[in-house]
Design an enzyme around this catalytic site. Structure first.
Site, PDB file in Angstrom:
ATOM      1  N   GLU A 128       0.784  -1.384  -0.184  1.00 51.96           N
ATOM      2  CA  GLU A 128      -0.165  -0.063  -0.044  1.00 51.96           C
ATOM      3  C   GLU A 128       1.021   1.383  -0.074  1.00 51.96           C
ATOM      4  OE1 GLU A 128      -2.509  -0.767  -1.198  1.00 51.96           O
ATOM      5  OE2 GLU A 128      -4.340  -0.746   0.445  1.00 51.96           O
ATOM      6  N   THR A 181      -6.418   6.933  -4.819  1.00 56.57           N
ATOM      7  CA  THR A 181      -6.316   7.023  -3.319  1.00 56.57           C
ATOM      8  C   THR A 181      -5.527   8.124  -2.688  1.00 56.57           C
ATOM      9  OG1 THR A 181      -6.541   4.518  -3.058  1.00 56.57           O
ATOM     10  CG2 THR A 181      -5.969   5.782  -1.537  1.00 56.57           C
TER      11      THR A 181
HETATM   12  N1  HSE Z   1      -8.873   3.906   4.021  1.00 51.76           N
HETATM   13  C1  HSE Z   1      -8.365   4.142   3.061  1.00 51.76           C
HETATM   14  C2  HSE Z   1      -8.820   5.513   2.360  1.00 51.76           C
HETATM   15  C3  HSE Z   1      -8.781   3.275   1.805  1.00 51.76           C
HETATM   16  O1  HSE Z   1     -10.154   5.722   2.598  1.00 51.76           O
HETATM   17  O2  HSE Z   1      -7.998   6.333   1.719  1.00 51.76           O
HETATM   18  C4  HSE Z   1      -8.029   3.270   0.456  1.00 51.76           C
HETATM   19  O3  HSE Z   1      -8.794   2.560  -0.362  1.00 51.76           O
END
Ligand code: HSE
Length: 306
Positions: A128, A181
């Site tokens: 990630e 993201t």
């Molecule tokens: N929790 C993370 C966000 C997940 O919302 O940025 C990314 O897919």
């Protein structure tokens, strides 16, 4: 064992109130990968289907996680890897997490490394970092543990599996636009009023309690997000219309899946989840935006051998 084929489920992170702290795995959608043991200590990505991703192992989360695990375990082996992406990167359904977590699971099995779920989550979190610059655990933990997970703490990492009522079914609409993201994280406020925090953590408690007790009304009442959704929804075309239509069709709750653009709903039972799918479809069918809709049970297992 010389080769392993694995399935790594798509995941819905945040689950409305649990930004970076909750996630669940879908049973009907996920990536497939084949790992073959080689004797030269190299990690080679030899085939990628379904997405335009780098073959360079240093630039692909699969390669990053595989190389890290070989190094950490002082392995004398290398790996040839084939990847089939069944859902697109930038979907909000944990695409990079499926790659990272599926790799952690596969390498552990193939090389008999005996890492536990928590350690595999830590390896996958490095994927990630490579994908979006942040060591987020919600998607990768859901992909490794299966079911619902709570990331109770990041330091030290503490993952808690939450029971999943078997009648709970997810409906997801994926508008085929890409939201990175990294970009979606920039619009989430870094400071929130205590009043907002109270509303948010009360809902997390309600959601966890509702899942434990199979209290579908409580699950529904708890699916609200006062932290990320107000700013992120502006990145998602027709978000409010989808939310209203899905709620009117009987969804317990509706929110952004991970960092979007996918929108998820939870319903009690398959019939209701399909009604919600129809309602979502009704909003999107004339928009001119390509989309896919999935109706899926919650996967009780995480990444697994096929
Ligand atoms: N929790 C993370 C966000 C997940 O919302 O940025 C990314 O897919």
């Amino acid at each position: 064992m010389n080769q392993i084929k694995v399935f790594a489920p798509a995941t819905v992170a945040n689950v409305s109130c649990g930004y970076d702290a909750m996630g669940f795995a879908l049973s009907e959608l996920g990536d497939e990968m084949v790992f073959t043991k080689t004797s030269d200590q190299e990690v080679r990505i030899i085939d990628i289907q379904g997405a335009d991703l780098p073959y360079d192992a240093d630039k692909n989360v699969v390669g990053v996680v595989a190389q890290l695990m070989l190094k950490e375990s002082n392995s004398e082996f290398g790996l040839d890897i084939k990847i089939r992406k069944n859902f697109k990167p930038g979907s909000g359904l944990g695409s990079s997490a499926a790659s990272a977590a599926g790799t952690a699971y596969a390498v552990n099995q193939l090389l008999d490394l005996k890492y536990d779920h928590l350690q595999l989550t830590k390896f996958a979190m490095q994927g990630e970092v490579a994908a979006c610059g942040s060591a987020i655990a919600d998607n990768v933990a859901a992909c490794i543990y299966g079911g619902f997970v709570l990331v109770r703490s990041y330091d030290p990492l503490d993952i808690v599996s939450i029971p999943t009522p078997s009648e709970l079914v997810a409906t997801v609409i994926h508008p085929q636009i890409e939201i990175k993201t990294e970009d979606a994280r920039k619009v989430v406020p870094q400071d929130i009023p205590v009043k907002t925090a109270i509303a948010q953590w009360a809902n997390v408690g309600g959601l966890i309690s509702g899942l434990h007790a199979s209290d579908f009304e409580l699950i529904g009442r708890s699916l609200h997000d006062y932290v990320a959704e107000p700013t992120r929804k502006k990145l998602i075309p027709h978000f409010d219309k989808v939310k209203t239509a899905a709620t009117n069709a009987g969804a317990l709750g509706v929110g952004i899946s991970g960092s979007g653009p996918s929108i998820f709903a939870l319903s009690k039972g398959m019939f209701a989840a399909k009604q919600v799918a129809e309602a979502m479809n009704g909003v999107y069918e004339n928009t001119g935006i390509d989309y896919a809709i999935y109706v899926s049970n919650i996967s009780k297992s995480g990444a697994r051998e096929l």
